[in-house]
Design a protein around this motif. Structure first.
Motif, PDB file in Angstrom:
ATOM      1  N   ALA A  53     -16.550  22.956   4.910  1.00 42.08           N
ATOM      2  CA  ALA A  53     -15.963  22.350   6.105  1.00 42.08           C
ATOM      3  C   ALA A  53     -16.559  20.976   6.366  1.00 42.08           C
ATOM      4  N   ASP A  54     -17.891  20.853   6.142  1.00 43.25           N
ATOM      5  CA  ASP A  54     -18.532  19.549   6.318  1.00 43.25           C
ATOM      6  C   ASP A  54     -17.991  18.538   5.307  1.00 43.25           C
ATOM      7  N   GLN A  55     -17.812  18.995   4.067  1.00 42.56           N
ATOM      8  CA  GLN A  55     -17.300  18.092   3.034  1.00 42.56           C
ATOM      9  C   GLN A  55     -15.872  17.668   3.345  1.00 42.56           C
ATOM     10  N   ALA A  56     -15.054  18.586   3.826  1.00 43.06           N
ATOM     11  CA  ALA A  56     -13.677  18.248   4.191  1.00 43.06           C
ATOM     12  C   ALA A  56     -13.655  17.223   5.315  1.00 43.06           C
ATOM     13  N   ALA A  57     -14.544  17.389   6.291  1.00 42.43           N
ATOM     14  CA  ALA A  57     -14.608  16.440   7.399  1.00 42.43           C
ATOM     15  C   ALA A  57     -15.074  15.073   6.903  1.00 42.43           C
ATOM     16  N   LEU A  58     -16.019  15.080   5.980  1.00 41.49           N
ATOM     17  CA  LEU A  58     -16.526  13.824   5.417  1.00 41.49           C
ATOM     18  C   LEU A  58     -15.416  13.083   4.684  1.00 41.49           C
ATOM     19  N   ILE A  59     -14.638  13.818   3.881  1.00 43.49           N
ATOM     20  CA  ILE A  59     -13.543  13.203   3.134  1.00 43.49           C
ATOM     21  C   ILE A  59     -12.493  12.640   4.088  1.00 43.49           C
ATOM     22  N   LYS A  60     -12.204  13.385   5.147  1.00 44.24           N
ATOM     23  CA  LYS A  60     -11.217  12.916   6.112  1.00 44.24           C
ATOM     24  C   LYS A  60     -11.671  11.620   6.773  1.00 44.24           C
ATOM     25  N   LYS A  61     -12.951  11.545   7.114  1.00 43.93           N
ATOM     26  CA  LYS A  61     -13.473  10.318   7.718  1.00 43.93           C
ATOM     27  C   LYS A  61     -13.470   9.181   6.705  1.00 43.93           C
ATOM     28  N   GLY A  62     -13.759   9.511   5.448  1.00 47.25           N
ATOM     29  CA  GLY A  62     -13.714   8.479   4.422  1.00 47.25           C
ATOM     30  C   GLY A  62     -12.312   7.943   4.211  1.00 47.25           C
ATOM     31  N   GLU A  63     -11.321   8.816   4.321  1.00 44.26           N
ATOM     32  CA  GLU A  63      -9.929   8.361   4.213  1.00 44.26           C
ATOM     33  C   GLU A  63      -9.593   7.391   5.332  1.00 44.26           C
ATOM     34  N   TYR A  64     -10.051   7.706   6.525  1.00 41.38           N
ATOM     35  CA  TYR A  64      -9.830   6.824   7.673  1.00 41.38           C
ATOM     36  C   TYR A  64     -10.474   5.454   7.430  1.00 41.38           C
ATOM     37  N   LEU A  65     -11.700   5.475   6.933  1.00 44.58           N
ATOM     38  CA  LEU A  65     -12.409   4.224   6.676  1.00 44.58           C
ATOM     39  C   LEU A  65     -11.750   3.418   5.556  1.00 44.58           C
TER      40      LEU A  65
ATOM     41  N   ASN B 148      -0.247  -1.138   6.547  1.00 49.21           N
ATOM     42  CA  ASN B 148      -1.100  -0.333   5.680  1.00 49.21           C
ATOM     43  C   ASN B 148      -2.349   0.182   6.370  1.00 49.21           C
ATOM     44  N   SER B 149      -2.828  -0.560   7.366  1.00 51.00           N
ATOM     45  CA  SER B 149      -4.160  -0.296   7.888  1.00 51.00           C
ATOM     46  C   SER B 149      -4.205  -0.096   9.396  1.00 51.00           C
ATOM     47  N   LEU B 150      -3.902  -1.132  10.156  1.00 47.82           N
ATOM     48  CA  LEU B 150      -4.229  -1.120  11.578  1.00 47.82           C
ATOM     49  C   LEU B 150      -3.477  -0.074  12.377  1.00 47.82           C
ATOM     50  N   GLN B 151      -2.266   0.253  11.983  1.00 52.62           N
ATOM     51  CA  GLN B 151      -1.518   1.236  12.765  1.00 52.62           C
ATOM     52  C   GLN B 151      -2.173   2.617  12.719  1.00 52.62           C
ATOM     53  N   TYR B 152      -3.038   2.846  11.736  1.00 50.17           N
ATOM     54  CA  TYR B 152      -3.679   4.145  11.597  1.00 50.17           C
ATOM     55  C   TYR B 152      -5.019   4.228  12.334  1.00 50.17           C
ATOM     56  N   MET B 153      -5.460   3.113  12.895  1.00 48.44           N
ATOM     57  CA  MET B 153      -6.723   3.115  13.619  1.00 48.44           C
ATOM     58  C   MET B 153      -6.573   3.821  14.969  1.00 48.44           C
TER      59      MET B 153
ATOM     60  N   ALA C 268     -11.799  -0.376  11.045  1.00 49.33           N
ATOM     61  CA  ALA C 268     -12.454   0.516  11.969  1.00 49.33           C
ATOM     62  C   ALA C 268     -13.330   1.477  11.238  1.00 49.33           C
ATOM     63  N   LEU C 269     -14.073   2.245  11.979  1.00 50.55           N
ATOM     64  CA  LEU C 269     -14.959   3.200  11.362  1.00 50.55           C
ATOM     65  C   LEU C 269     -15.124   4.424  12.213  1.00 50.55           C
ATOM     66  N   VAL C 270     -15.553   5.490  11.578  1.00 45.52           N
ATOM     67  CA  VAL C 270     -16.018   6.678  12.270  1.00 45.52           C
ATOM     68  C   VAL C 270     -17.392   6.971  11.689  1.00 45.52           C
ATOM     69  N   PRO C 271     -18.464   6.927  12.477  1.00 43.83           N
ATOM     70  CA  PRO C 271     -19.797   7.131  11.921  1.00 43.83           C
ATOM     71  C   PRO C 271     -19.906   8.505  11.259  1.00 43.83           C
ATOM     72  N   VAL C 272     -20.603   8.539  10.151  1.00 47.33           N
ATOM     73  CA  VAL C 272     -20.838   9.794   9.443  1.00 47.33           C
ATOM     74  C   VAL C 272     -22.337   9.926   9.235  1.00 47.33           C
ATOM     75  N   LEU C 273     -22.914  10.996   9.691  1.00 43.85           N
ATOM     76  CA  LEU C 273     -24.348  11.203   9.571  1.00 43.85           C
ATOM     77  C   LEU C 273     -24.608  12.383   8.644  1.00 43.85           C
ATOM     78  N   TRP C 274     -25.550  12.190   7.731  1.00 42.70           N
ATOM     79  CA  TRP C 274     -25.951  13.293   6.856  1.00 42.70           C
ATOM     80  C   TRP C 274     -26.936  14.168   7.596  1.00 42.70           C
ATOM     81  N   SER C 275     -26.748  15.469   7.546  1.00 37.72           N
ATOM     82  CA  SER C 275     -27.678  16.389   8.193  1.00 37.72           C
ATOM     83  C   SER C 275     -28.802  16.732   7.234  1.00 37.72           C
TER      84      SER C 275
END
Length: 432
Positions: free
Chosen positions: A42-54, A280-285, A19-26
């Motif tokens: 805060a933006d960097q923390a959000a980016l890292i969190k989305k990267g962890e999800y991905l 490892n993966s799908l349950q976290y989506m 799965a993915l969560v889109p991340v857009l650079w401002s």
């Protein structure tokens, strides 16, 4: 970020996914030493969190972490028909990891299958799927990997047979089997369907298990998602294009989603290596991403069937003897959980009657389940799964062949009889 050992599969049903969560650079983001940095902490923390999800979506940890080792420090052996590959260290260690990689270097590896120095990567790393991943999502994963603790562990050299240790041979392989390019949405389909297609075909790299490979290690694209035996794994990845196997055209979206997210549903359960993918993966989506994947999987069209692998056959007379013998073995060992009528008690004990995975042309998965047993994954939606005990020590090769023959041919199932020789071959197969 490769699924374990050419990526494994469910004994009862279906899919690896992502799965993915889109991340857009401002426009306010800036470059620091060649690396994009979010405008605020805060933006960097959000980016890292989305990267962890991905990274969870791509199940990176499964291949880049040895059991008991430091996360993402690599070293996992991946057996292939051409020798053994060892996964690299992808922590931000400057000497042994990707600490000196730029964001562009990381995207190049994902998108083109080339390392920082331009060398060609072996396709056990699923760049043929990752090429579809957007630049924004690649950047998010990079940001997350840069945030994990660096580990000073050198990557172990591959042990490939000659001539496969010559990376120049990959030029020909790539010409035949690799097409670079990000996923392009189908304007005739819904947003949800396109999301699911992106997840399945990109980070999920589901085709690496559910598409047969040829003698060159390349996918048989004419039979994409049509299933096949995974080399050296001795698990069969069922077809996602045929309702005779794991095609999901007649499944409810809820049942597909439950299977992906929880590892169990009213229609079946996942076992074997696929259970690791769910754990490892799908349950976290997110529920939305899982539903999108389910929507896409339900609509995969019928395609050419996978090349058939040799499966030993039994005579009609011997098959009848096995069926009769198997009926008693089933009553003594299996009926308590799966019921006399084969309907089981789902989701704890999956049904065997009218179960596509039981009656597929390949009997590999039911044989392995009887021999080795197993558990569905422990997930948030199914924290205490019921398991199946192994019968390898209790039943002979003929007895295993008999009970598998019985469940493949009873309650309206239309599978063929199983040979004791096939049981013997699988009895000595590796478990993962």
């Amino acid at each position: 970020m490769k699924r374990k050992s050419l990526f494994a599969l469910s004994a009862v049903v279906v899919v690896a996914a992502a799965a993915l969560v889109p991340v857009l650079w401002s426009g306010s983001d800036y470059l620091h030493n060649g690396t994009a940095v979010a405008a605020t902490p805060a933006d960097q923390a959000a980016l890292i969190k989305k990267g962890e999800y991905l990274a969870r979506a791509g199940d990176c940890i499964a291949c880049h972490t040895v059991r008991g080792g430091k996360e993402f420090s690599g070293g996992l052996p991946m057996a292939t028909p051409f020798g053994t590959l060892f996964t690299p260290n992808i922590t931000p260690d400057d000497q042994y990891g990707i600490g000196k990689w730029s964001q562009d270097d990381f995207y190049r590896a994902m998108h083109t299958g080339r390392s920082k120095d331009g060398s060609l990567l072996y396709p056990a790393f699923p760049f043929t799927s990752y090429t579809k991943v957007s630049r924004a999502d690649s950047d998010a994963i990079y940001a997350y990997l840069r945030s994990v603790p660096p580990v000073a562990v050198p990557s172990r050299p591959h042990e490939l047979k000659f001539p496969f240790n010559n990376r120049n041979l990959l030029i020909g392989w790539r010409t035949l089997f690799f097409r670079e390019g990000e996923y392009k949405p189908d304007p005739t389909k819904s947003v949800e369907w396109n999301r699911g297609a992106y997840l399945i075909e990109g980070l999920g790299h589901c085709g690496m298990c559910h598409t047969s490979i040829n003698a060159m290690g390349g996918p048989v694209n004419s039979a994409a998602f049509a299933g096949g035996l995974i080399p050296l794994q001795n698990w069969y990845a069922p077809s996602l294009t045929s309702n005779k196997e794991a095609g999901l055209g007649d499944w409810d979206i809820k049942d597909i989603s439950d299977l992906l997210k929880n590892g169990v549903s009213q229609r079946g359960a996942v076992f074997g290596p696929m259970a690791e993918v769910v754990h490892n993966s799908l349950q976290y989506m997110t529920d939305e991403d899982v539903r999108a994947m389910s929507t896409y999987l339900k609509t995969i069209p019928q395609k050419s069937e996978a090349p058939e692998h040799l499966q030993l056959e039994t005579s009609e007379q011997f098959g009848g003897e096995l069926l009769k013998q198997g009926q008693k073995i089933y009553a003594d060992n299996c009926a308590k959980c799966h019921a006399d009528n084969g309907l089981g008690m789902p989701p704890s004990f999956p049904p065997l009657a009218n179960n596509q995975s039981i009656q597929m042309p390949s009997a590999v998965n039911p044989i392995r389940m009887v021999l080795n047993g197993g558990y569905p994954p422990s997930t948030g939606g199914n924290p205490k799964p019921y398991g199946m005990p192994p019968f390898a020590q209790a039943l002979s090769n003929q007895e295993v062949a008999a009970v598998v023959t019985y469940i493949r041919q009873s309650w309206g199932n239309h599978g063929t009889a199983v040979s004791p020789q096939q049981v013997s071959d699988l009895r000595s197969a590796p478990l993962d």
